[in-house]
Enzyme design. Structure first.
Site, PDB file in Angstrom:
ATOM      1  CG  PHE A 195      -2.180   0.594   1.048  1.00  0.00           C
ATOM      2  CD1 PHE A 195      -3.480   0.376   0.479  1.00  0.00           C
ATOM      3  CD2 PHE A 195      -1.851   2.131   1.978  1.00  0.00           C
ATOM      4  CE1 PHE A 195      -3.939   1.750   0.671  1.00  0.00           C
ATOM      5  CE2 PHE A 195      -2.677   3.413   1.380  1.00  0.00           C
ATOM      6  CZ  PHE A 195      -3.817   3.288   0.797  1.00  0.00           C
TER       7      PHE A 195
ATOM      8  CG  ASP B  68      -0.006  -2.193   6.180  1.00  0.00           C
ATOM      9  OD1 ASP B  68      -1.481  -2.535   7.631  1.00  0.00           O
ATOM     10  OD2 ASP B  68       0.592  -1.621   6.106  1.00  0.00           O
TER      11      ASP B  68
ATOM     12  CE1 TYR C 141      -9.170   2.093   6.578  1.00  0.00           C
ATOM     13  CE2 TYR C 141      -8.147   3.950   8.837  1.00  0.00           C
ATOM     14  CZ  TYR C 141      -8.600   3.358   7.659  1.00  0.00           C
ATOM     15  OH  TYR C 141      -7.292   3.467   6.502  1.00  0.00           O
ATOM     16  CE  LYS C 142      -7.542  -0.926   5.372  1.00  0.00           C
ATOM     17  NZ  LYS C 142      -7.935  -0.302   4.159  1.00  0.00           N
TER      18      LYS C 142
ATOM     19  NE  ARG D  67      -9.806  -3.134  -2.661  1.00  0.00           N
ATOM     20  CZ  ARG D  67      -9.077  -2.334  -1.511  1.00  0.00           C
ATOM     21  NH1 ARG D  67      -8.181  -2.849  -0.870  1.00  0.00           N
ATOM     22  NH2 ARG D  67      -9.701  -1.295  -0.584  1.00  0.00           N
TER      23      ARG D  67
END
Ligand SMILES: Cc1ncc(COP(=O)(O)O)c(C=O)c1O
Length: 408
Positions: free
Chosen positions: A126, A197, A222-223, A367
């Site tokens: 990312f 990560d 937040y995921k 995705r």
């Protein structure tokens, strides 16, 4: 043979994980396949935030730092996240964003390997991980970032000068899962430290930081943890490194006596030294509320359901002839599936218009995230049927679906 919708419904009815869906508020008519980007809203989060705003802030005012336990929350929430990522107490703290936390742990890690100057990171990481890595190495004399073409090239690059390796546990595009234990062992054998990560694995599958002898980790709230948009992130520092670790953002919340207001910085004992400034209390309250759901969830059972959901989706979309970049092997698969289509952006917009929400990652990946906390097999079945419908009708070619928003 792919199962029928009725067979999917029967499997849902028999799966105890499916009951956890009641913990969430989901809009009518929406199939939400983007929990890997922004988790859904837990049912009691709104009431919790209202209570913090109206009572703790409105009535308690500044007294709430002590009386409502605000001051202790970053460490307390760290200890609530710890079991989800295989960490014993006192090694996880909640603060800042993943990007900022990466800056802090990477700075600390480089200082723990003073004779070594190379940080290895994977080219397809990312981008914020790469930007931050470059930013940190730019601050250390003689330090440099070397990009691995793929994680599989690690061994060829590990050497006497490798200080730290930064890797994603699951790839944000392909969903490929790395073998944390084996990779960490190889990094250690080369005398280097590892930073993982966990953005795409924390809350998606069991993570075993302590068992794998990981040095540092970062991840977001937040995921899959459902802490809300821009929720505070977390960081992990193995207990064995804490006494010697010095992070570069040495703010007053990481001081051993912040309220002594002394001019010199003296790091707090333990994980607290990785804090920086005043924590965002409303964000912490939302994350705290979302972690209540995890008290009822068993990650091993969730992982089994997640694999069933991704297996099911892959099987249902196979006849559509789209290339999947997500590994087939369970041991190498996270909790999302990415399909390639040259007009993936427009196809995804057409799906969203039908209420099937996934996202798009340039240049050509659609995705689809599978969050077993609130997704059922019937949702997967219906989403795959919509994808088939969008492709068969060609509706994605309507001009409105080509218009790009700021966030894809
Ligand atoms: C793997 C990974 N790392 C880091 C981030 C970004 O973290 P933040 O914006 O919270 O700093 C993301 C965001 O999607 C991500 O997927």
């Amino acid at each position: 043979m792919t199962p029928t919708r009725a067979a999917c419904a029967a499997l849902d009815a028999a799966d105890p994980v499916a009951a956890l869906r009641d913990e969430f508020t989901l809009p009518e008519g929406v199939l939400y396949l983007d929990g890997n980007s922004l988790g859904a809203l837990p049912r009691h989060t709104a009431a919790r935030i209202a209570a913090v705003v109206e009572q703790e802030w409105g009535q308690g005012l500044i007294r709430s730092w002590n009386d409502a336990g605000w001051y202790a929350m970053p460490r307390g929430l760290g200890n609530r996240i710890a079991p989800l990522i295989g960490a014993a107490d006192g090694q996880v703290v909640v603060c800042d964003s993943t990007s900022v936390n990466l800056f802090k742990v990477l700075g600390a890690a480089l200082r723990l390997r003073p004779g070594r100057r190379t940080v290895l990171a994977e080219h397809a990481s990312f981008p914020t991980d790469l930007y931050i890595t470059e930013g940190v190495t730019g601050l250390f004399d003689g330090a440099r970032t070397v990009l691995l073409p793929t994680a599989a090239d690690l061994d060829r690059h590990l050497g006497d000068d490798t200080a730290v390796v930064v890797l994603s546990h699951a790839d944000y595009r392909t969903g490929e899962l790395l073998d944390m234990a084996a990779v960490t062992e190889r990094v250690h054998a080369a005398g280097a430290l590892v930073v993982w990560d966990l953005c795409h694995t924390a809350g998606a599958l069991p993570v075993e930081l302590d068992r794998c002898a990981v040095d540092f980790a970062v991840g977001c709230g937040y995921k899959y943890l459902n802490g809300g948009p821009g929720a505070p992130a977390f960081l992990y520092v193995a207990e064995r490194h804490q006494a010697d670790a010095r992070q570069p953002l040495s703010g007053w919340f990481g001081h051993t006596r912040p309220f002594a207001f002394e001019p010199g910085f003296e790091p707090a004992e333990g994980i607290g030294r990785f804090l920086t400034g005043t924590p965002p209390l409303l964000g912490l309250a939302a994350l705290d509320a979302s972690l209540d759901v995890w008290e009822k969830a068993d990650l091993t059972a969730l992982r089994a359901t997640s694999l069933e959901l991704t297996d099911l989706f892959l099987a249902l979309v196979e006849p559509l002839g789209l290339e999947s970049v997500t590994p087939r092997e369970h041991a190498r698969r996270g909790s999302h599936v990415s399909l390639r289509h040259p007009d993936g952006y427009a196809v995804m917009q057409a799906l969203i218009a039908r209420g099937v929400i996934g996202d798009f990652r340039a240049p050509d990946l659609m995705r689809f995230g599978f969050t077993p906390l609130y997704l059922r097999r019937t949702d997967v079945f219906d989403a795959a049927a919509h994808l088939a419908g969008v492709l068969a009708s060609g509706e994605w070619q309507e001009e409105r679906f080509a218009r790009k928003g700021a966030v894809t």
